[in-house]
Design a protein around this motif. Structure first.
Motif, PDB file in Angstrom:
ATOM      1  N   PRO A   2      30.446 -72.818  31.242  1.00 20.68           N
ATOM      2  CA  PRO A   2      30.830 -74.224  31.240  1.00 20.68           C
ATOM      3  C   PRO A   2      31.927 -74.499  30.225  1.00 20.68           C
ATOM      4  O   PRO A   2      32.037 -73.831  29.201  1.00 20.68           O
ATOM      5  N   HIS A   3      32.756 -75.515  30.536  1.00 18.25           N
ATOM      6  CA  HIS A   3      33.802 -75.930  29.617  1.00 18.25           C
ATOM      7  C   HIS A   3      33.244 -76.921  28.611  1.00 18.25           C
ATOM      8  O   HIS A   3      32.166 -77.491  28.776  1.00 18.25           O
ATOM      9  N   THR A   4      34.002 -77.169  27.569  1.00 19.78           N
ATOM     10  CA  THR A   4      33.582 -78.046  26.482  1.00 19.78           C
ATOM     11  C   THR A   4      34.586 -79.179  26.335  1.00 19.78           C
ATOM     12  O   THR A   4      35.725 -79.082  26.786  1.00 19.78           O
ATOM     13  N   HIS A   5      34.144 -80.266  25.718  1.00 17.64           N
ATOM     14  CA  HIS A   5      35.030 -81.378  25.414  1.00 17.64           C
ATOM     15  C   HIS A   5      35.546 -81.291  23.984  1.00 17.64           C
ATOM     16  O   HIS A   5      36.314 -82.154  23.555  1.00 17.64           O
ATOM     17  N   ILE A   6      35.126 -80.262  23.255  1.00 20.22           N
ATOM     18  CA  ILE A   6      35.535 -80.063  21.863  1.00 20.22           C
ATOM     19  C   ILE A   6      36.198 -78.695  21.749  1.00 20.22           C
ATOM     20  O   ILE A   6      35.726 -77.712  22.329  1.00 20.22           O
ATOM     21  N   THR A   7      37.276 -78.619  20.992  1.00 21.73           N
ATOM     22  CA  THR A   7      37.948 -77.349  20.767  1.00 21.73           C
ATOM     23  C   THR A   7      37.417 -76.712  19.487  1.00 21.73           C
ATOM     24  O   THR A   7      37.490 -77.307  18.406  1.00 21.73           O
ATOM     25  N   TYR A   8      36.878 -75.490  19.601  1.00 19.16           N
ATOM     26  CA  TYR A   8      36.369 -74.747  18.446  1.00 19.16           C
ATOM     27  C   TYR A   8      37.468 -73.786  17.981  1.00 19.16           C
ATOM     28  O   TYR A   8      37.522 -72.623  18.402  1.00 19.16           O
ATOM     29  N   PRO A  10      38.123 -72.125  15.195  1.00 19.37           N
ATOM     30  CA  PRO A  10      37.796 -70.810  14.624  1.00 19.37           C
ATOM     31  C   PRO A  10      37.495 -69.756  15.696  1.00 19.37           C
ATOM     32  O   PRO A  10      37.893 -68.606  15.567  1.00 19.37           O
ATOM     33  N   ARG A  11      36.795 -70.155  16.768  1.00 21.22           N
ATOM     34  CA  ARG A  11      36.550 -69.210  17.869  1.00 21.22           C
ATOM     35  C   ARG A  11      37.845 -68.842  18.569  1.00 21.22           C
ATOM     36  O   ARG A  11      38.043 -67.680  18.953  1.00 21.22           O
ATOM     37  N   VAL A  12      38.718 -69.824  18.759  1.00 24.53           N
ATOM     38  CA  VAL A  12      40.010 -69.545  19.400  1.00 24.53           C
ATOM     39  C   VAL A  12      40.783 -68.507  18.590  1.00 24.53           C
ATOM     40  O   VAL A  12      41.324 -67.531  19.138  1.00 24.53           O
ATOM     41  N   LEU A  13      40.841 -68.692  17.279  1.00 23.67           N
ATOM     42  CA  LEU A  13      41.569 -67.750  16.423  1.00 23.67           C
ATOM     43  C   LEU A  13      40.897 -66.379  16.412  1.00 23.67           C
ATOM     44  O   LEU A  13      41.582 -65.346  16.388  1.00 23.67           O
ATOM     45  N   ALA A 119      38.474 -62.168  26.798  1.00 21.21           N
ATOM     46  CA  ALA A 119      38.863 -63.056  25.701  1.00 21.21           C
ATOM     47  C   ALA A 119      39.560 -64.330  26.174  1.00 21.21           C
ATOM     48  O   ALA A 119      39.206 -65.428  25.715  1.00 21.21           O
ATOM     49  N   PRO A 120      40.560 -64.272  27.067  1.00 21.65           N
ATOM     50  CA  PRO A 120      41.185 -65.537  27.477  1.00 21.65           C
ATOM     51  C   PRO A 120      40.253 -66.449  28.265  1.00 21.65           C
ATOM     52  O   PRO A 120      40.371 -67.673  28.187  1.00 21.65           O
ATOM     53  N   THR A 121      39.321 -65.862  29.016  1.00 19.69           N
ATOM     54  CA  THR A 121      38.349 -66.690  29.725  1.00 19.69           C
ATOM     55  C   THR A 121      37.431 -67.397  28.728  1.00 19.69           C
ATOM     56  O   THR A 121      37.135 -68.598  28.861  1.00 19.69           O
ATOM     57  N   LEU A 122      36.962 -66.678  27.716  1.00 25.00           N
ATOM     58  CA  LEU A 122      36.155 -67.283  26.663  1.00 25.00           C
ATOM     59  C   LEU A 122      36.954 -68.334  25.895  1.00 25.00           C
ATOM     60  O   LEU A 122      36.426 -69.387  25.528  1.00 25.00           O
ATOM     61  N   MET A 123      38.233 -68.058  25.659  1.00 26.27           N
ATOM     62  CA  MET A 123      39.078 -69.001  24.937  1.00 26.27           C
ATOM     63  C   MET A 123      39.222 -70.303  25.723  1.00 26.27           C
ATOM     64  O   MET A 123      39.153 -71.405  25.151  1.00 26.27           O
ATOM     65  N   SER A 124      39.415 -70.187  27.022  1.00 28.23           N
ATOM     66  CA  SER A 124      39.523 -71.379  27.859  1.00 28.23           C
ATOM     67  C   SER A 124      38.225 -72.181  27.831  1.00 28.23           C
ATOM     68  O   SER A 124      38.232 -73.418  27.781  1.00 28.23           O
ATOM     69  N   GLY A 125      37.082 -71.477  27.846  1.00 25.19           N
ATOM     70  CA  GLY A 125      35.795 -72.152  27.854  1.00 25.19           C
ATOM     71  C   GLY A 125      35.434 -72.799  26.536  1.00 25.19           C
ATOM     72  O   GLY A 125      34.571 -73.683  26.491  1.00 25.19           O
ATOM     73  N   THR A 126      36.067 -72.364  25.446  1.00 21.36           N
ATOM     74  CA  THR A 126      35.754 -72.928  24.125  1.00 21.36           C
ATOM     75  C   THR A 126      36.801 -73.929  23.676  1.00 21.36           C
ATOM     76  O   THR A 126      36.796 -74.349  22.518  1.00 21.36           O
ATOM     77  N   THR A 127      37.694 -74.329  24.603  1.00 21.18           N
ATOM     78  CA  THR A 127      38.801 -75.223  24.291  1.00 21.18           C
ATOM     79  C   THR A 127      38.722 -76.470  25.153  1.00 21.18           C
ATOM     80  O   THR A 127      38.499 -76.384  26.361  1.00 21.18           O
ATOM     81  N   ALA A 128      38.919 -77.621  24.560  1.00 23.80           N
ATOM     82  CA  ALA A 128      38.964 -78.872  25.319  1.00 23.80           C
ATOM     83  C   ALA A 128      40.184 -78.872  26.231  1.00 23.80           C
ATOM     84  O   ALA A 128      41.189 -78.215  25.952  1.00 23.80           O
ATOM     85  N   ALA A 129      40.085 -79.616  27.322  1.00 26.81           N
ATOM     86  CA  ALA A 129      41.157 -79.628  28.320  1.00 26.81           C
ATOM     87  C   ALA A 129      42.501 -80.001  27.710  1.00 26.81           C
ATOM     88  O   ALA A 129      43.536 -79.431  28.069  1.00 26.81           O
ATOM     89  N   ARG A 130      42.505 -80.919  26.739  1.00 28.46           N
ATOM     90  CA  ARG A 130      43.773 -81.374  26.157  1.00 28.46           C
ATOM     91  C   ARG A 130      44.442 -80.314  25.301  1.00 28.46           C
ATOM     92  O   ARG A 130      45.632 -80.433  24.983  1.00 28.46           O
ATOM     93  N   HIS A 131      43.679 -79.270  24.902  1.00 26.78           N
ATOM     94  CA  HIS A 131      44.229 -78.201  24.058  1.00 26.78           C
ATOM     95  C   HIS A 131      44.339 -76.866  24.796  1.00 26.78           C
ATOM     96  O   HIS A 131      44.763 -75.874  24.201  1.00 26.78           O
ATOM     97  N   ARG A 132      43.968 -76.844  26.073  1.00 21.03           N
ATOM     98  CA  ARG A 132      43.851 -75.558  26.761  1.00 21.03           C
ATOM     99  C   ARG A 132      45.197 -74.861  26.912  1.00 21.03           C
ATOM    100  O   ARG A 132      45.298 -73.643  26.756  1.00 21.03           O
ATOM    101  N   SER A 133      46.254 -75.618  27.212  1.00 22.54           N
ATOM    102  CA  SER A 133      47.571 -74.998  27.350  1.00 22.54           C
ATOM    103  C   SER A 133      48.054 -74.426  26.022  1.00 22.54           C
ATOM    104  O   SER A 133      48.682 -73.360  25.985  1.00 22.54           O
ATOM    105  N   ILE A 134      47.752 -75.126  24.922  1.00 23.23           N
ATOM    106  CA  ILE A 134      48.132 -74.616  23.600  1.00 23.23           C
ATOM    107  C   ILE A 134      47.400 -73.307  23.316  1.00 23.23           C
ATOM    108  O   ILE A 134      47.990 -72.338  22.818  1.00 23.23           O
TER     109      ILE A 134
END
Length: 396
Positions: A2-8, A10-13, A119-134
């Motif tokens: 599932p996707h999230t509405h909050i961007t984490y 530290p997980r992205v990095l 990793a990119p699939t996990l990154m997308s799932g841990t990122t809010a939609a507004r930050h996903r392209s970044i």
């Protein structure tokens, strides 16, 4: 997943760091190429195969890994790939015969592929939609960042500690990253009913490339990787002695482009952006050829070419979450990106080498024009498909 509405962040990095360490499986051998060739007593061609065999695994199994990822679990797949990489890097620190070293490189291909699919699939799932392209723009810099970091301190480290210590350090970093990822990432969800089973693997493989949403990012990424490594190899050959400083700037401009694509695609559709970038890429290639012939403005044209190519690569990555909102579809698209990316990296350098040998200055522009034209056709096709699918729900 599932996707999230909050961007984490530290997980992205952390996930970006995992990608950088996976890319160092290429960068470490590239850095120590001459030393390893001398150590093993092999030809440059044999050593070249030892370098590229990691990518061959991704070329042959990229989509299959993307199809199986939901069933394995993205967290398990990522951490398993990192642990396998750590073990193999530790083995490489021993005094191995050449054929055993090549065997570890083949297995490193599986490790690398597991990371770049998960990793990119996990990154997308841990990122809010507004930050996903970044986030996708950041992810797309992992190869260039690995090579830049390795080049920045690698030569001094090799001179001080030697090749075995470099492999051992890589093993330690991979192990630390695997433990951090296991602790920091959420538990895998149960696999969806549509997760790939062995009996349907071939059919699902075909489905990846017959569904324009999962195929287009990989095909566009092929147009980028077909020139990315080759440009870093052949562009510096046109530099004069007084312009040698630009050889360091060129890879940094590629990284800036791929990361900048994340910010641009945050404000504009990556498909729309690519439709503008591919013609610009072809024009920059022509300018490089013209500058090489006239001796005027070559550095500026080369920097522009690297920047635009980086923007194209980052935008191709951003197509994945833009076109695919289901994690299983994203994994299939990531698998296609891994496969097509390795195909481009395999075919690009010999194509550029042949073209530059045959046509001198214009030899660099010809493959760039060919790949840019292919990308322009693909994005036009993607725009047509997107318009025809407007208002139609995606199938999982």
């Amino acid at each position: 997943m599932p996707h999230t509405h909050i961007t984490y962040w530290p997980r992205v990095l952390l996930l970006w760091g995992c990608g950088i360490l996976a890319a160092m499986q290429f960068a470490k051998v590239s850095l120590a190429f001459a030393l390893l060739q001398q150590q093993f007593g092999v030809s440059a061609t044999q050593m070249g195969w030892a370098l590229s065999v990691v990518g061959v695994v991704g070329l042959s199994l990229g989509v299959s890994m993307g199809l199986l990822a939901p069933r394995i679990g993205y967290r398990r797949l990522l951490c398993g790939g990192m642990l396998l990489g750590a073990v193999l890097a530790a083995v490489q620190a021993l005094s191995l015969p050449f054929h055993w070293f090549v065997g570890t490189r083949v297995l490193e291909g599986a490790s690398h592929l597991a990371v770049v699919v998960a990793a990119p699939t996990l990154m997308s799932g841990t990122t809010a939609a507004r930050h996903r392209s970044i986030a996708m723009g950041l992810w797309s810099t992992f190869v260039g960042t690995a090579f830049a970091l390795t080049a920045a301190g690698g030569h001094q480290f090799l001179a001080y500690a030697g090749v075995p210590s470099m492999f051992a350090l890589h093993a330690v970093l991979l192990l630390i990253a695997a433990v951090l990822a296991w602790v920091a990432l959420p538990l895998d969800q149960p696999p969806p009913a549509s997760a790939a089973h062995g009996a349907g693997l071939l059919a699902r493989h075909v489905r990846t490339y017959t569904d324009w949403r999962t195929a287009l990012p990989g095909l566009c990424f092929f147009c980028y990787t077909g020139m990315a490594v080759a440009l870093l190899t052949f562009l510096p050959r046109g530099l004069t002695d007084t312009d040698r400083w630009a050889a360091t700037v060129l890879p940094l401009m590629g990284i800036a482009g791929t990361f900048g694509a994340g910010w641009l695609t945050q404000r504009s559709s990556p498909l729309r952006l690519l439709r503008m970038l591919y013609p610009s890429l072809g024009l920059a290639g022509v300018l490089c050829a013209w500058s090489a012939m006239t001796g005027w403005g070559y550095v500026e044209a080369a920097i522009a070419l690297m920047l635009i190519s980086g923007l194209a690569g980052g935008s191709a990555f951003a197509l994945i979450p833009h076109l695919n909102h289901d994690s299983a579809q994203q994994a299939r698209a990531n698998g296609a990106v891994a496969q097509m990316g390795n195909l481009g990296a395999t075919l690009g350098p010999p194509l550029f080498a042949w073209s530059t040998a045959m046509h001198s200055a214009w030899g660099l522009a010809i493959p760039v024009l060919l790949l840019a034209s292919t990308g322009a056709v693909l994005t036009q096709w993607g725009s047509i498909m997107q318009r025809s699918a407007a208002g139609k729900p995606q199938s999982p």
